[in-house]
Design a protein around this motif. Structure first.
Motif, short mmCIF file in Angstrom:
data_model
loop_
_atom_site.label_atom_id
_atom_site.label_comp_id
_atom_site.label_asym_id
_atom_site.label_seq_id
_atom_site.Cartn_x
_atom_site.Cartn_y
_atom_site.Cartn_z
N PHE A 171 41.05 42.20 54.68
CA PHE A 171 40.52 42.86 53.77
C PHE A 171 40.66 44.37 54.24
O PHE A 171 40.17 45.47 53.35
CB PHE A 171 39.01 42.70 53.23
CG PHE A 171 39.31 41.04 52.64
CD1 PHE A 171 39.27 41.10 50.91
CD2 PHE A 171 39.02 40.05 53.23
CE1 PHE A 171 39.23 40.07 50.34
CE2 PHE A 171 38.78 38.84 52.81
CZ PHE A 171 39.04 38.70 51.19
N GLU A 172 40.85 44.72 55.62
CA GLU A 172 40.93 46.03 56.17
C GLU A 172 42.10 46.75 55.52
O GLU A 172 42.04 47.99 55.62
CB GLU A 172 40.84 45.84 57.68
CG GLU A 172 39.98 45.09 58.40
CD GLU A 172 38.64 45.90 58.23
OE1 GLU A 172 38.52 46.98 58.99
OE2 GLU A 172 37.86 45.64 57.29
N ALA A 174 44.87 47.83 52.09
CA ALA A 174 44.98 47.82 50.64
C ALA A 174 45.67 46.85 50.08
O ALA A 174 45.34 46.03 49.15
CB ALA A 174 45.37 49.24 50.36
N ARG A 177 43.62 43.25 50.34
CA ARG A 177 42.74 43.26 49.09
C ARG A 177 43.56 43.02 47.90
O ARG A 177 42.91 42.15 47.19
CB ARG A 177 41.99 44.46 49.08
CG ARG A 177 41.11 44.74 50.27
CD ARG A 177 40.11 45.88 49.92
NE ARG A 177 40.67 47.23 49.86
CZ ARG A 177 41.07 48.02 50.66
NH1 ARG A 177 40.68 47.70 52.19
NH2 ARG A 177 41.75 49.28 50.84
N THR A 178 44.76 43.56 47.70
CA THR A 178 45.31 43.29 46.58
C THR A 178 45.77 41.94 46.41
O THR A 178 45.82 41.18 45.44
CB THR A 178 46.88 44.25 46.40
OG1 THR A 178 46.22 45.58 46.15
CG2 THR A 178 47.39 43.98 44.94
N SER A 180 44.78 39.10 48.07
CA SER A 180 43.42 38.23 47.96
C SER A 180 43.30 38.16 46.52
O SER A 180 42.56 37.10 46.17
CB SER A 180 42.40 38.79 48.92
OG SER A 180 42.94 38.84 50.15
N ALA A 181 43.16 39.30 45.93
CA ALA A 181 42.66 39.34 44.48
C ALA A 181 43.41 38.42 43.47
O ALA A 181 42.88 38.03 42.62
CB ALA A 181 42.53 40.65 44.05
N THR A 212 33.84 36.40 54.82
CA THR A 212 35.06 36.14 53.89
C THR A 212 34.54 36.19 52.58
O THR A 212 35.31 36.53 51.45
CB THR A 212 35.83 35.03 54.11
OG1 THR A 212 36.53 35.36 55.60
CG2 THR A 212 37.32 34.93 53.31
N ARG A 215 33.71 39.66 50.97
CA ARG A 215 34.74 40.52 50.76
C ARG A 215 35.54 39.80 49.36
O ARG A 215 36.00 40.55 48.54
CB ARG A 215 35.65 40.67 51.80
CG ARG A 215 35.24 41.00 53.14
CD ARG A 215 34.45 42.58 53.02
NE ARG A 215 35.20 43.35 52.54
CZ ARG A 215 36.17 44.38 53.40
NH1 ARG A 215 35.65 43.93 54.82
NH2 ARG A 215 36.79 45.08 53.09
N GLU A 218 34.01 40.64 46.09
CA GLU A 218 34.23 42.05 45.54
C GLU A 218 35.63 42.36 44.77
O GLU A 218 35.65 42.89 43.82
CB GLU A 218 34.39 43.09 46.97
CG GLU A 218 33.08 42.95 47.40
CD GLU A 218 33.01 43.80 48.91
OE1 GLU A 218 34.20 44.21 49.21
OE2 GLU A 218 32.14 43.73 49.60
N VAL A 219 36.62 41.53 45.41
CA VAL A 219 38.03 41.43 44.65
C VAL A 219 38.11 40.61 43.48
O VAL A 219 38.93 40.63 42.53
CB VAL A 219 38.96 41.42 45.74
CG1 VAL A 219 39.16 42.41 46.75
CG2 VAL A 219 39.02 40.03 46.28
#
Length: 244
Positions: A171-172, A174, A177-178, A180-181, A212, A215, A218-219
């Motif tokens: 998640f560090e 972008a 994060r994308t 993972s979402a 984990t 984080r 959040e996504v």
């Protein structure tokens, strides 16, 4: 839980192993070579919650190619294999054909043995990883560790039935994060990838699953507790598939 951890490579590995065995319901210790698997199996005490698996990491495949026969033999007596896979990044691309030969042999052997659960490295090589898996549909279950492909490659991996192991360090970025979402909520399990994965200059530890979940919440736009429950259920389902 931790579904991808180089537990044997932490500083003070015995103590980290002892702590993980105490704190975690399950820890999957992936090794980087067949000889490392043999040595780690001897050096660390057996623990019912720690699974040690043989592997041949693509980053050292060209150095350890002679150990492939040993790995294929070891696979007969284990239920999981890792870390294996392909790495197409510039540093390792010159050895890509050796990697490909080894990975194809591992996937074919998994199918021959009736299926294994594979922890797979796929950096800049997702298309070829999926092609090799698709060529041997009886290989078992693929867990793509720290997936970093494109959105289209993620879609293809989902359609092939792959699982995904992710940790807080993912998640560090972008892109992490994308991706993972967009992962399927029912096929994600926690990993640390420690001690290689680091945050704040320190290795991510094998008991990082709560971070984990935080984080991911959040996504995924879900309560932390709900995500923690999802990860726990997913882990139990994957372990049943693995038979551990």
């Amino acid at each position: 839980m931790d579904f991808h951890c180089h537990l044997d490579l932490y500083p003070g590995a015995r103590e980290v192993h002892r702590e993980a065995a105490h704190r975690n319901e399950f820890t999957w210790l992936v090794t980087t070579s067949p000889k490392a698997f043999a040595a780690t199996s001897r050096a660390l005490p057996a623990a019912p919650s720690v699974l040690i698996s043989p592997g041949l990491h693509p980053e050292i495949a060209h150095e350890r190619a002679a150990e492939l026969g040993m790995l294929l033999e070891q696979m007969a007596s284990v239920k999981a294999v890792g870390e294996v896979g392909l790495d197409g990044s510039p540093r390792f691309r010159p050895h890509y054909e050796v990697q490909r030969r080894i990975f194809r042999a591992v996937v074919a052997r998994s199918a021959e043995l009736g299926g294994r659960t594979l922890s797979i490295h796929s950096r800049r090589a997702v298309r070829d990883v999926l092609a090799d898996l698709d060529a041997h549909r009886g290989y078992g279950t693929a867990v793509l560790h720290w997936f970093s492909g494109s959105n289209l490659e993620l879609k293809a991996a989902k359609e092939l039935g792959c699982w995904f192991s992710i940790g807080p360090a993912m998640f560090e970025s972008a892109s992490g994060r994308t991706l993972s979402a967009a992962m399927p909520h029912d096929r994600v399990v926690p990993e640390s990838d420690g001690p290689f994965a680091q945050m704040g200059g320190r290795p991510v530890m094998p008991w990082s699953a709560p971070e984990t979940a935080q984080r991911l919440s959040e996504v995924w736009n879900l309560p932390v507790g709900a995500v923690a429950d999802l990860l726990a259920n997913n882990g139990a389902n994957l372990r049943r598939t693995m038979g551990v």
